[in-house]
Design an enzyme around this catalytic site. Structure first.
Site, PDB file in Angstrom:
ATOM      1  N   ASN A 180       0.853  -1.200   0.000  1.00  0.00           N
ATOM      2  CA  ASN A 180       0.000   0.000   0.000  1.00  0.00           C
ATOM      3  C   ASN A 180       0.884   1.244   0.000  1.00  0.00           C
ATOM      4  O   ASN A 180       2.103   1.144   0.000  1.00  0.00           O
ATOM      5  CB  ASN A 180      -0.941  -0.034   1.215  1.00  0.00           C
ATOM      6  CG  ASN A 180      -0.161  -0.109   2.509  1.00  0.00           C
ATOM      7  OD1 ASN A 180       0.604   0.786   2.844  1.00  0.00           O
ATOM      8  ND2 ASN A 180      -0.337  -1.192   3.244  1.00  0.00           N
ATOM      9  N   LYS A 234     -13.843   1.070  15.943  1.00  0.00           N
ATOM     10  CA  LYS A 234     -12.557   0.349  16.085  1.00  0.00           C
ATOM     11  C   LYS A 234     -12.007   0.444  17.501  1.00  0.00           C
ATOM     12  O   LYS A 234     -11.453  -0.512  18.028  1.00  0.00           O
ATOM     13  CB  LYS A 234     -11.512   0.928  15.125  1.00  0.00           C
ATOM     14  CG  LYS A 234     -11.457   0.173  13.816  1.00  0.00           C
ATOM     15  CD  LYS A 234     -10.587   0.829  12.795  1.00  0.00           C
ATOM     16  CE  LYS A 234     -11.251   0.674  11.438  1.00  0.00           C
ATOM     17  NZ  LYS A 234     -10.585   1.371  10.369  1.00  0.00           N
ATOM     18  N   LYS A 264       7.702 -17.998 -10.420  1.00  0.00           N
ATOM     19  CA  LYS A 264       6.985 -16.828 -10.937  1.00  0.00           C
ATOM     20  C   LYS A 264       5.696 -17.270 -11.632  1.00  0.00           C
ATOM     21  O   LYS A 264       5.727 -18.177 -12.478  1.00  0.00           O
ATOM     22  CB  LYS A 264       7.912 -16.089 -11.915  1.00  0.00           C
ATOM     23  CG  LYS A 264       7.343 -14.779 -12.383  1.00  0.00           C
ATOM     24  CD  LYS A 264       8.289 -14.079 -13.357  1.00  0.00           C
ATOM     25  CE  LYS A 264       7.578 -12.917 -14.006  1.00  0.00           C
ATOM     26  NZ  LYS A 264       8.181 -12.497 -15.253  1.00  0.00           N
ATOM     27  N   ASP A 293      -4.960  -9.569  13.278  1.00  0.00           N
ATOM     28  CA  ASP A 293      -4.985  -8.161  13.670  1.00  0.00           C
ATOM     29  C   ASP A 293      -3.997  -7.950  14.826  1.00  0.00           C
ATOM     30  O   ASP A 293      -4.238  -8.381  15.960  1.00  0.00           O
ATOM     31  CB  ASP A 293      -6.405  -7.744  14.071  1.00  0.00           C
ATOM     32  CG  ASP A 293      -6.520  -6.226  14.150  1.00  0.00           C
ATOM     33  OD1 ASP A 293      -5.639  -5.587  14.760  1.00  0.00           O
ATOM     34  OD2 ASP A 293      -7.484  -5.683  13.597  1.00  0.00           O
TER      35      ASP A 293
HETATM   36  O1  C5P Z   1      -9.068  -2.319  11.013  1.00  0.00           O
HETATM   37  P1  C5P Z   1      -8.076  -1.348  10.471  1.00  0.00           P
HETATM   38  O2  C5P Z   1      -7.041  -1.966   9.590  1.00  0.00           O
HETATM   39  O3  C5P Z   1      -8.679  -0.118   9.835  1.00  0.00           O
HETATM   40  O4  C5P Z   1      -7.339  -0.806  11.796  1.00  0.00           O
HETATM   41  C1  C5P Z   1      -6.249   0.054  11.733  1.00  0.00           C
HETATM   42  C2  C5P Z   1      -5.412  -0.102  12.970  1.00  0.00           C
HETATM   43  O5  C5P Z   1      -5.183  -1.488  13.241  1.00  0.00           O
HETATM   44  C3  C5P Z   1      -4.049   0.494  12.803  1.00  0.00           C
HETATM   45  O6  C5P Z   1      -3.588   0.925  14.071  1.00  0.00           O
HETATM   46  C4  C5P Z   1      -3.218  -0.689  12.292  1.00  0.00           C
HETATM   47  O7  C5P Z   1      -1.832  -0.520  12.585  1.00  0.00           O
HETATM   48  C5  C5P Z   1      -3.813  -1.827  13.069  1.00  0.00           C
HETATM   49  N1  C5P Z   1      -3.780  -3.128  12.384  1.00  0.00           N
HETATM   50  C6  C5P Z   1      -2.998  -4.142  12.877  1.00  0.00           C
HETATM   51  N2  C5P Z   1      -2.993  -5.369  12.276  1.00  0.00           N
HETATM   52  C7  C5P Z   1      -3.752  -5.614  11.185  1.00  0.00           C
HETATM   53  C8  C5P Z   1      -4.554  -4.590  10.664  1.00  0.00           C
HETATM   54  C9  C5P Z   1      -4.545  -3.341  11.284  1.00  0.00           C
HETATM   55  O8  C5P Z   1      -2.294  -3.937  13.874  1.00  0.00           O
HETATM   56  N3  C5P Z   1      -3.714  -6.805  10.620  1.00  0.00           N
END
Ligand code: C5P
Length: 397
Positions: free
Chosen positions: A205, A332, A284, A301
């Site tokens: 990203n 969140k 590849k 997460d």
């Molecule tokens: O759910 P979302 O991705 O929008 O949440 C954003 C927050 O969660 C940010 O603080 C990001 O660093 C954290 N995050 C994480 N692990 C993930 C996805 C998001 O720590 N797999």
């Protein structure tokens, strides 16, 4: 405005003084420059006068300058005296109290804090007499910044390179920065992640890592011990911060869990991939047909897993949203059991991903505050001050 007298002595590192003046002025210092005779061989007065916006001083007995600002007045004017680069000769003179030119006389006359950023060949730095001189100056309360190790202008490699202008400016700023995070352990995630599809391709990203790195730099300056778990970025490692470099979301999860024990605060500024390919092709992937499909599965997460730990640290997340900012951010905050969330708009003309500026709306369970659009360094400072305030309130409640 803080008033700094910058002394420049003769050495190849003198070219870095130009950048140093620019950084100091950006940090709201009024800068007056004093050059030794040998510094004049490396840099022109005209350049430094233009950059500092003030006349450059080099003569001890200059009737014209003594009328406008004599050397004693100049010493009294300064809130701090920084000599960068400080040559071995200059260090020796100062340590013995010799005063045969403007800069050494100013040092003797100065009553403000003094900072030296030495720069010399590595053998000269290691010479016992140089080390003795440095020790004498330290004992007298002079701050020594650096030197750093690296390749030298003379072709040798070792300790003696002048610290980078940014590190010098950070050191000085730290003297004026409040330290609400003193001795606190902070783990920060930053940057994007890379999710491999095959040996040559990946999904990523637009995150540059700038916000997470600014938080790491400022947290360190505020007295914290900082671990920075970072996905791939182009940014230099912040001074004094322990960097753990990772690539994928899974790597970042593992690294965070390895380091989280004993941390007081976690700030999740990384833009972690939400999905990763179900499998990584060992070879590849060939171009076949007009369409293809990717099979993706959800990543773990990281910030939610940290917030679910027994003994969890004070946990701060980020929310980057294109619409319904407040609703999604507060959702969140509750769903991930965070202590605080910093939300920002993305996909706008200014701010957010890959930008030098940003604005944040910060929420915690019983409050919120908006931090208006500014550069990420200022924003990081303001967010950390807010984090420190809510963290201390929670821990003294
Ligand atoms: O759910 P979302 O991705 O929008 O949440 C954003 C927050 O969660 C940010 O603080 C990001 O660093 C954290 N995050 C994480 N692990 C993930 C996805 C998001 O720590 N797999």
């Amino acid at each position: 405005m803080k008033q700094i007298l910058l002394g420049i002595t003769g050495g190849i590192a003198a070219y870095k003084s130009a950048e140093l003046i620019r950084l100091l002025r950006k940090d709201n210092y009024e800068v007056r420059v004093v050059m030794t005779q040998s510094a004049l061989q490396f840099m022109t007065k005209l350049t430094l006068q233009a950059l500092s916006g003030n006349p450059v001083h080099s003569e001890l007995l200059d009737a014209g300058q003594e009328n406008s600002m004599g050397h004693i007045n100049l010493a009294r004017w300064a809130d701090s005296l920084l000599i960068a680069p400080a040559s071995a000769h200059c260090i020796a003179k100062l340590s013995y109290g010799l005063a045969d030119d403007l800069l050494s006389t100013l040092y003797l006359a100065a009553e403000c804090p003094v900072y030296l950023a030495p720069a010399m060949n590595q053998s000269m730095w290691h010479k016992a007499i140089t080390q003795t001189n440095i020790d004498r100056l330290k004992q007298q309360g002079v701050h020594i910044i650096g030197p750093e190790s690296g390749s030298q202008a003379c072709g040798e490699y070792g300790l003696g390179r002048m610290s980078e202008p940014e590190a010098i400016a950070n050191y000085l700023n730290a003297q004026h920065t409040p330290t609400p995070l003193k001795h606190k352990k902070i783990l920060i995630t930053a940057g994007p992640t890379r999710e491999a599809l095959d040996p040559v391709r990946y999904i990523t990203n637009r995150s540059s890592g700038k916000m997470g790195y600014a938080l790491a730099t400022q947290a360190k300056l505020m007295g914290a011990e900082v671990i920075l778990v970072s996905g791939p970025t182009q940014l230099p490692i912040p001074h004094g911060v322990h960097l753990v470099a990772v690539e994928s979301a899974a790597d970042m999860h593992t690294a965070v869990m390895q380091h989280i024990q004993g941390q007081d605060i976690m700030i999740a500024a990384a833009a972690v991939a939400d999905y990763t390919p179900t499998s990584i092709a060992t070879e590849k992937i060939k171009k076949e047909g007009t369409h293809t499909e990717l099979s993706l599965r959800k990543t773990k997460d990281i910030v939610a897993d940290v917030a679910n730990l027994n003994n969890k640290p004070f946990t701060v997340g980020f929310a980057a949203e294109t619409h319904n900012l407040q609703h999604y951010a507060q959702d969140k905050l509750a769903r991930k059991k965070l202590d605080m969330i910093a939300a920002n708009w993305v996909g706008q003309a200014e701010g957010g991903f890959d930008s030098a500026v940003n604005a944040l709306q910060v929420y915690w369970p019983n409050g919120s505050q908006s931090l208006p659009l500014t550069d990420k360094t200022q924003l990081a400072k303001q967010l950390l001050i807010l984090i420190a305030e809510i963290y201390h309130a929670k821990n003294t409640a």
